[in-house]
Design an enzyme around this catalytic site. Sequence first.
Site, PDB file in Angstrom:
ATOM      1  CG  HIS A 104      -1.976   1.035   1.157  1.00 38.90           C
ATOM      2  ND1 HIS A 104      -1.745   2.349   1.470  1.00 38.90           N
ATOM      3  CD2 HIS A 104      -3.264   0.965   0.762  1.00 38.90           C
ATOM      4  CE1 HIS A 104      -2.858   3.047   1.274  1.00 38.90           C
ATOM      5  NE2 HIS A 104      -3.796   2.228   0.856  1.00 38.90           N
ATOM      6  CD  GLU A 156      -5.443   2.651  -3.029  1.00 36.02           C
ATOM      7  OE1 GLU A 156      -6.584   2.382  -2.687  1.00 36.02           O
ATOM      8  OE2 GLU A 156      -4.541   2.934  -2.232  1.00 36.02           O
ATOM      9  N   GLY A 204      -9.840   8.305  -3.113  1.00 35.56           N
ATOM     10  CA  GLY A 204     -10.892   9.320  -3.188  1.00 35.56           C
ATOM     11  C   GLY A 204     -12.280   8.798  -3.529  1.00 35.56           C
ATOM     12  CB  ALA A 253      -9.630   4.033   3.403  1.00 31.82           C
TER      13      ALA A 253
HETATM   14  O1  G3P Z   1      -6.540   1.667   0.474  1.00 29.36           O
HETATM   15  C1  G3P Z   1      -7.501   2.627   0.160  1.00 29.36           C
HETATM   16  C2  G3P Z   1      -6.973   3.961   0.149  1.00 29.36           C
HETATM   17  O2  G3P Z   1      -5.628   4.187   0.092  1.00 29.36           O
HETATM   18  C3  G3P Z   1      -7.808   5.002  -0.455  1.00 29.36           C
HETATM   19  O3  G3P Z   1      -8.092   5.823   0.612  1.00 29.36           O
HETATM   20  O4  G3P Z   1      -9.457   7.329   1.889  1.00 29.36           O
HETATM   21  O5  G3P Z   1      -8.954   7.820  -0.497  1.00 29.36           O
HETATM   22  O6  G3P Z   1     -10.509   5.972   0.071  1.00 29.36           O
HETATM   23  P1  G3P Z   1      -9.318   6.799   0.512  1.00 29.36           P
END
Ligand code: G3P
Length: 230
Positions: free
Chosen positions: A94, A142, A182, A203
Amino acid sequence: MIKLPLIVLNFKVYSEAIGEKAVKLAKYAEEVSREYDVGLAVAPPTTELKTIVESVNIPVFSQHVDPHPCGSWTGGIVVEMLKEVGVVGSIVNHSEKRMILADIAIVLKRLKDNNLVSLLCTDTIETTKAGAALSPDIIAIEPPELIGTGIPVSKARPEIVQGAVEVVKKNNPSIHILCGAGISTGEDVAKAIELGAEGVLLASAYVKARDPKTILLSMADAALKAWENR
Ligand code: G3P
C-alpha cells in the site's frame, strides 16, 4: 473466494476502526453483502483481525505482511500469522506501507504458497505493468496524491484507471484489477467499473462516514448496476 464486482474496505488505522467500532464497520459490510450480489471485503487494523474473522462471514484481508519467515523479526507480521488468524489474504505494498520490489516478489510467492489471496497496490501504469509480471491475484491502482482527498480517481484520473486495466488484461488477464483513492460515492464506483475496473479499494469515505452502511448500500447498488451494463 473473490466475488466481482469487488469492494474492498481498508480501515487503515483510523480511530473510527479500533475495537468494537471495527466490528461494527465489518458487520455493516456483511449486511450489505447479503442484500447485494457484490463482493465485499474488509481490511481491519492488525490487532482487530482475529476478532473480525470470528465476527463476520465475508473475506477479511490484512493491510500488510512482511517478507520474512517466522523467527527473529521483532514487530513483524508474517504470512504464517495471517494463515493462523484465518484471513483470506493481504494487501501488499500500500502507498502508506511501501515495499521494495524484491520483497514484494517474496511476499506474493509466500502468500500463494499458503493459499492466501494477494492484493497488490500500485501507483502508476508502469508499476502496474511491473506488478502484473509478479502475478498477484488482484492489483489495485491508487494514485497516492488522491488518497484521502475525496477526489475520486475514477473521475479525476480516468486515463490512469483505463491504462492500468489495459496493461493488466494484456499482460496477465487472470489478475483482477481494482482502483482506489478518493472513491466516495456510488457514482464514483460506477465510473470505475465503466472504465474497466472490476471493483474499488476505499477507506475514508466509509470508515469516517456518519452513516457508513447507507453509503455502502449506495456503492453496492451502483456497482451492481454498472457491472450488469458493462
Ligand atoms: O486503500 C484505500 C486507500 O488508500 C484510499 O483511501 O481514503 O482515499 O478511500 P481513501
